[in-house]
Design a protein around this motif. Structure first.
Motif, short mmCIF file in Angstrom:
data_model
loop_
_atom_site.label_atom_id
_atom_site.label_comp_id
_atom_site.label_asym_id
_atom_site.label_seq_id
_atom_site.Cartn_x
_atom_site.Cartn_y
_atom_site.Cartn_z
N GLU A 25 0.84 -1.20 0.00
CA GLU A 25 0.00 0.00 0.00
C GLU A 25 0.87 1.25 0.00
O GLU A 25 1.87 1.32 0.73
CB GLU A 25 -0.91 -0.01 1.23
N TYR A 26 0.51 2.22 -0.83
CA TYR A 26 1.23 3.49 -0.90
C TYR A 26 0.60 4.49 0.07
O TYR A 26 -0.63 4.62 0.14
CB TYR A 26 1.20 4.05 -2.32
N LEU A 27 1.46 5.18 0.81
CA LEU A 27 1.00 6.16 1.79
C LEU A 27 1.63 7.51 1.48
O LEU A 27 2.83 7.60 1.24
CB LEU A 27 1.39 5.75 3.21
N SER A 44 -3.40 4.35 -0.97
CA SER A 44 -3.81 3.83 -2.27
C SER A 44 -2.89 2.69 -2.66
O SER A 44 -1.73 2.63 -2.25
CB SER A 44 -3.76 4.93 -3.33
N PHE A 45 -3.41 1.76 -3.48
CA PHE A 45 -2.58 0.70 -4.04
C PHE A 45 -2.11 1.07 -5.44
O PHE A 45 -1.43 0.29 -6.10
CB PHE A 45 -3.35 -0.62 -4.08
N ASP A 46 -2.48 2.26 -5.89
CA ASP A 46 -2.06 2.73 -7.21
C ASP A 46 -0.93 3.74 -7.06
O ASP A 46 -1.10 4.80 -6.45
CB ASP A 46 -3.25 3.38 -7.93
N TYR A 47 0.21 3.41 -7.61
CA TYR A 47 1.40 4.24 -7.45
C TYR A 47 1.22 5.63 -8.04
O TYR A 47 1.55 6.63 -7.41
CB TYR A 47 2.59 3.52 -8.10
N HIS A 48 0.67 5.72 -9.23
CA HIS A 48 0.55 7.01 -9.91
C HIS A 48 -0.45 7.92 -9.18
O HIS A 48 -0.21 9.13 -9.05
CB HIS A 48 0.14 6.80 -11.36
N THR A 49 -1.53 7.35 -8.68
CA THR A 49 -2.50 8.14 -7.92
C THR A 49 -1.86 8.71 -6.66
O THR A 49 -2.04 9.88 -6.32
CB THR A 49 -3.72 7.29 -7.56
N ALA A 50 -1.11 7.86 -5.95
CA ALA A 50 -0.47 8.29 -4.72
C ALA A 50 0.60 9.35 -5.00
O ALA A 50 0.74 10.33 -4.25
CB ALA A 50 0.14 7.09 -4.00
N SER A 65 5.82 19.53 4.39
CA SER A 65 6.29 18.68 3.30
C SER A 65 5.65 17.31 3.41
O SER A 65 5.40 16.81 4.51
CB SER A 65 7.82 18.55 3.34
N PHE A 66 5.41 16.70 2.26
CA PHE A 66 4.77 15.38 2.22
C PHE A 66 5.60 14.46 1.34
O PHE A 66 6.19 14.86 0.34
CB PHE A 66 3.34 15.49 1.67
N GLY A 67 5.69 13.21 1.75
CA GLY A 67 6.47 12.23 1.03
C GLY A 67 5.65 11.00 0.71
O GLY A 67 4.61 10.73 1.33
N LEU A 68 6.12 10.23 -0.26
CA LEU A 68 5.45 9.00 -0.66
C LEU A 68 6.21 7.80 -0.11
O LEU A 68 7.42 7.70 -0.26
CB LEU A 68 5.39 8.92 -2.20
N ARG A 69 5.50 6.91 0.55
CA ARG A 69 6.09 5.71 1.12
C ARG A 69 5.27 4.49 0.71
O ARG A 69 4.10 4.61 0.36
CB ARG A 69 6.13 5.80 2.66
N PHE A 71 4.26 0.52 2.11
CA PHE A 71 4.28 -0.39 3.25
C PHE A 71 4.77 -1.75 2.77
O PHE A 71 4.14 -2.40 1.93
CB PHE A 71 2.88 -0.50 3.86
N HIS A 72 5.92 -2.17 3.29
CA HIS A 72 6.57 -3.38 2.80
C HIS A 72 7.18 -4.14 3.98
O HIS A 72 7.99 -3.59 4.73
CB HIS A 72 7.65 -3.01 1.78
N GLN A 73 6.77 -5.38 4.15
CA GLN A 73 7.28 -6.25 5.22
C GLN A 73 7.18 -5.59 6.59
O GLN A 73 8.10 -5.67 7.40
CB GLN A 73 8.73 -6.66 4.90
N GLY A 74 6.05 -4.95 6.84
CA GLY A 74 5.78 -4.37 8.14
C GLY A 74 6.43 -3.04 8.42
O GLY A 74 6.30 -2.50 9.52
N LYS A 75 7.13 -2.45 7.42
CA LYS A 75 7.81 -1.17 7.60
C LYS A 75 7.49 -0.25 6.43
O LYS A 75 7.01 -0.69 5.38
CB LYS A 75 9.33 -1.37 7.69
N LEU A 76 7.77 1.04 6.63
CA LEU A 76 7.62 2.00 5.55
C LEU A 76 8.95 2.14 4.81
O LEU A 76 10.00 2.28 5.44
CB LEU A 76 7.18 3.36 6.09
N TYR A 77 8.87 2.14 3.49
CA TYR A 77 10.04 2.29 2.64
C TYR A 77 9.83 3.46 1.69
O TYR A 77 8.70 3.76 1.30
CB TYR A 77 10.30 1.02 1.82
#
Length: 218
Positions: A25-27, A44-50, A65-69, A71-77
């Motif tokens: 999931e993209y945050l 969102s699960f859509d990369y371009h939308t996020a 400021s806002f960033g895109l992360r 959720f992967h293997q229980g952590k934010l990347y």
């Protein structure tokens, strides 16, 4: 029986705040200014939308400021150009222990939750102890305050490794060989190093010019 509050969960944006993040999931999160809790403004699960949402949030805010992360293997990347996980994010979804959260908002508590530059929250507590001269010393000591790691004293951020303790006071000159002759037994003697320089006392910062001091006090 349903209440008006229950029907709020029919709104996707309301329900999402209470749903756990899911793999892939993209945050879009707020990265500055830092807060005690992760502030997620879009999921969102859509990369371009996020990615577009992140860009719009940054255009709409002058002082945040806002960033895109992802959720992967229980952590934010962090996210690389193709939408895949990059390096692990310094911002994470930290879970603060309720006891420290309550103490932070208690005006009578001697401590508060501080946020490291990387977004890691820790509790700055006041601790008391006696010096080698039995002088009372009160200073701030960082302790971890997460649900799964709390109460552990730490001088460095467990997340990014940065120093949390002011290191201006480097050492205590308690060794008898280091105490000037004129200062031995004087209650005014301070004997600590600041930025590489010894502060003998407030009256004579660099010590007395002779083996006796006119301001010697028992």
């Amino acid at each position: 029986m349903d209440t008006p509050s229950d029907f709020n969960f029919l709104n996707q944006s309301v329900a999402e705040k209470h749903n756990p993040y899911q793999e892939g999931e993209y945050l879009v999160i707020k990265t500055y200014p830092r807060e005690k809790y992760l502030r997620c403004v879009h999921r969102s699960f859509d990369y371009h939308t996020a990615r577009n949402k992140r860009d719009l949030e940054n255009l709409a805010h002058d002082y945040s400021s806002f960033g895109l992360r992802i959720f992967h293997q229980g952590k934010l990347y962090q996210v690389i150009d193709n939408g895949k996980p990059g390096k692990i994010s310094k911002q994470q979804d930290w879970k603060i222990h309720p006891d420290y959260r309550d103490a932070h908002y208690d005006q009578n508590a001697e401590g508060e939750i501080i946020v490291c530059d990387c977004s890691y929250p820790y509790f700055s507590a006041l601790v008391s102890y006696s010096s080698l001269r039995d002088d009372p010393i009160v200073e701030s000591q960082p302790v971890t305050c997460l649900v799964d790691d709390n109460g552990r004293e730490t001088d460095n951020c467990p997340n990014c490794g940065s120093q949390l303790v002011d290191d201006d006071v480097e050492e205590d000159y308690e060794d008898e060989d280091c105490v000037p002759v004129a200062c031995e037994g004087c209650s005014n003697y301070h004997g600590q190093v600041y930025n590489g320089s010894l502060l003998v006392c407030a009256i004579h910062p660099h010590g007395s010019d002779s083996e006796s001091c006119p301001d010697f006090t028992k």
